[in-house]
Design a protein around this motif. Structure first.
Motif, mmCIF file in Angstrom:
data_model
loop_
_atom_site.group_PDB
_atom_site.id
_atom_site.type_symbol
_atom_site.label_atom_id
_atom_site.label_comp_id
_atom_site.label_asym_id
_atom_site.label_seq_id
_atom_site.Cartn_x
_atom_site.Cartn_y
_atom_site.Cartn_z
ATOM 1 N N ALA A 56 66.741 24.412 36.082
ATOM 2 C CA ALA A 56 66.400 22.982 36.036
ATOM 3 C C ALA A 56 66.553 22.361 37.420
ATOM 4 N N LEU A 57 67.571 22.842 38.150
ATOM 5 C CA LEU A 57 67.810 22.328 39.506
ATOM 6 C C LEU A 57 66.643 22.673 40.441
ATOM 7 N N GLN A 58 66.022 23.849 40.199
ATOM 8 C CA GLN A 58 64.912 24.292 41.050
ATOM 9 C C GLN A 58 63.714 23.334 40.974
ATOM 10 N N PHE A 59 63.589 22.636 39.813
ATOM 11 C CA PHE A 59 62.486 21.664 39.684
ATOM 12 C C PHE A 59 62.685 20.507 40.667
ATOM 13 N N VAL A 60 63.949 20.138 40.902
ATOM 14 C CA VAL A 60 64.248 18.964 41.729
ATOM 15 C C VAL A 60 64.510 19.373 43.176
ATOM 16 N N TYR A 61 65.393 20.360 43.356
ATOM 17 C CA TYR A 61 65.747 20.825 44.706
ATOM 18 C C TYR A 61 65.495 22.326 44.795
ATOM 19 N N PRO A 62 64.276 22.753 45.084
ATOM 20 C CA PRO A 62 64.010 24.201 45.166
ATOM 21 C C PRO A 62 64.858 24.818 46.283
ATOM 22 N N SER A 63 65.633 25.838 45.926
ATOM 23 C CA SER A 63 66.538 26.403 46.922
ATOM 24 C C SER A 63 66.414 27.920 47.040
ATOM 25 N N THR A 64 65.540 28.557 46.220
ATOM 26 C CA THR A 64 65.364 30.007 46.375
ATOM 27 C C THR A 64 63.869 30.326 46.480
ATOM 28 N N SER A 65 63.602 31.543 46.978
ATOM 29 C CA SER A 65 62.194 31.949 47.111
ATOM 30 C C SER A 65 61.670 32.544 45.796
ATOM 31 N N VAL A 66 62.582 32.766 44.832
ATOM 32 C CA VAL A 66 62.161 33.351 43.547
ATOM 33 C C VAL A 66 61.415 32.276 42.755
ATOM 34 N N PRO A 67 60.191 32.568 42.272
ATOM 35 C CA PRO A 67 59.435 31.544 41.540
ATOM 36 C C PRO A 67 60.137 31.119 40.232
#
Lengths: 432, 113
Positions: free
Chosen positions: A167-178
């Protein structure tokens, strides 16, 4: 002396809210299914579909599984539950978190709504883990059921952590994994870690107990534990690094081997049972294992073609395996929990109803029939892309959910009728 | 397994206990505790006490308290001058071979060998 030997059930507030919460979400699912029918032909990770999947996994399945575990832990671990208050806290976090997260998915509000909901569910999983580990840790006897419960609780925390991170990746993308890879990891850790291992532990205790069957092949359970966990650990390490590839396939084969060992243990107990007739609750449970086997057989097809097969795969696991088990086992556990709370001090004092008389039998029969009808229609509707069949399936599911929910409410609000001439009763403790 | 001997000086009282305990049902299996074979011993030898030694079908069963309350409720009116004690033991562990033929019939396992 008997004081330390007889099991004391956890407080009512530690268990019953989970059953009420689960019934509430089952009704929500029944209503939401009507709304998602036009979207079934689209992408399987569309917001409404993801929302319904979380109604199934968090609101319905995890909710009931947590409540049932709090009741069964003392029986399995032969020790009192570590903390009833912690159980209540986990319910409050779980229920509120589920409402927030499901709403966030439905209206696709990435940000604070999704993160707060996910955070509350993570807190619930941690509270659950503390209760399981502390109760299991106080148990002297080592057995595989306890290992399964502890590992399931640990995978539950891992699942909620991965969910929150996604859920965090939607707001603050922090990894290269899709994000779709994170979603697949999160989903499979939840299914093969949390659900599978909890069901493995609980079913290997309850099914032999209810059928008066016994299996002496404990080594199969041990093998199931190591294969399931070994496969899952490989998958968890490999998937974020390389995505879903051949090594994921090896991990899947290991997990499937673990499932085969677990099912063979339950089947051995089933074959050696002395109670031959199966009641409706046990038929639901046996059906659940058939759905799990079907889903496993579909795995190569899902990997090859994806899309519609993914929806069928998900249906077999969530509407089939997990739901069928819960729909049956609710009426093997909840009536006893409520009966024990209401009637334990009146046993032998006057004629009291049996646990199975706390709900309406014909409603349970209709629940089973409508469930079978609904599952059949859903699979047919997705295969044939026929919307009318899907609406008929949703209607059957609604009828089934109503039968279930009304029976659950009937049990939860059951009142004791005490005759005037009863007199004093024997109690060994302050009654909760 | 509970065995009664006609030579036992407490035989008559023990029969009264067995009759009364037929009314106490194990709510999990819906069969009374005598036909389930849960009662191992009935002891009148200690002054002012009646000790029932028994087990439960599942260790740490939360329904144990209900069964214990049931035993008190049926025995206290019959033996008002005795203190009723329920002693729960786990050895020997209960298994379905300890059931009486009537218990097996009620559970639908009369064909069990």
């Amino acid at each position: 002396m008997a004081d330390i030997q007889i099991g004391k059930a956890p407080k009512n507030y530690a268990v019953l809210p989970f059953y009420a919460g689960g019934a509430f979400f089952l009704l929500c699912i029944a209503v939401a299914l009507f709304a998602i029918i036009p979207e079934l032909k689209g992408y399987y990770a569309a917001p409404h579909l993801v929302s319904v999947v979380h109604m199934f996994t968090i609101g319905w399945a995890s909710m009931i599984m947590m409540g049932a575990t709090y009741q069964l832990l003392p029986v399995i671990c032969e020790h009192h539950l570590f903390s009833s208050r912690l159980s209540l806290l986990s319910f409050l976090c779980m229920f509120t978190g589920a409402l927030l997260l499901i709403s966030a998915f439905w209206w696709f509000q990435t940000g604070w709504l999704m993160l707060t909901g996910g955070g509350l569910i993570w807190l619930a999983s941690v509270a659950y883990w503390i209760n399981v580990v502390s109760t299991g840790g106080a148990c002297d006897r080592h057995h595989m059921q306890k290992c399964f419960l502890v590992s399931a609780a640990s995978w539950f925390v891992m699942t909620t952590s991965l969910g929150w991170f996604t859920a965090l990746q939607f707001v603050y993308p922090s990894t290269s994994v899709p994000i779709p890879i994170w979603l697949k990891i999160h989903a499979h850790v939840g299914l093969a870690g949390w659900f599978l291992q909890l069901i493995s532990g609980v079913s290997s205790k309850l099914i032999p107990m209810f059928l008066l069957g016994k299996s002496k092949k404990e080594n199969r359970l041990r093998a199931a534990f190591f294969w399931q966990n070994g496969g899952l650990i490989i998958f968890l390490i490999q998937a974020p690094l390389q995505g879903i590839d051949w090594l994921s396939g090896i991990a899947a084969v290991m997990i499937v081997a673990g499932i085969a060992f677990q099912i063979s243990y339950v089947y051995d107990a089933f074959q050696h049972r002395v109670r031959k007739p199966l009641d409706l609750q046990m038929k639901h449970s046996m059906l659940a294992f058939a759905f799990l086997l079907l889903a496993i057989l579909l795995l190569p097809v899902v990997y090859r073609w994806d899309h519609q097969w993914s929806i069928i795969y998900g249906m077999l696991l969530l509407m089939g395996w997990v739901s069928s088990l819960i729909l049956g086992q609710t009426f093997k556990t909840l009536p006893f929990i409520v009966w024990n709370a209401r009637y334990k001090q009146w046993n032998g004092k006057f004629k009291i109803p049996l646990p199975r008389q706390l709900y309406t039998e014909w409603r349970l029969q209709w629940q089973f029939r409508l469930y079978l009808l609904s599952i059949g229609l859903w699979l047919l509707a997705v295969f044939t892309h026929n919307e009318w069949l899907a609406y008929a399936a949703a209607l059957s599911w609604l009828g089934m959910a109503l039968c279930y929910a009304v029976n659950v409410v009937e049990i939860l609000f059951h009142r004791v009728q005490i005759p005037d001439h009863v007199g004093t009763v024997h109690t060994r403790s302050v009654l909760s | 397994m509970l065995e009664l001997s006609i030579q036992d000086p407490y035989f008559h009282d023990k029969m009264k206990v067995v009759d009364a305990l037929h009314q106490v049902i194990d709510p999990e299996l819906f069969v009374n505790i005598i036909d389930l074979g849960l009662v191992y011993d009935i002891d009148f030898t200690t002054n002012d006490r009646l000790v029932i030694t028994m087990t439960l079908s599942t260790p740490h069963c939360p329904l144990g308290e209900a069964i214990e309350a049931g035993i008190h409720h049926v025995l206290e009116p019959l033996f008002p001058n005795k203190t009723i004690e329920v002693n729960i033991v786990w050895e020997p562990p209960w298994n379905f071979e300890m059931m009486t033929p009537e218990g097996r019939r009620q559970l639908g396992i009369e064909d069990y060998e």
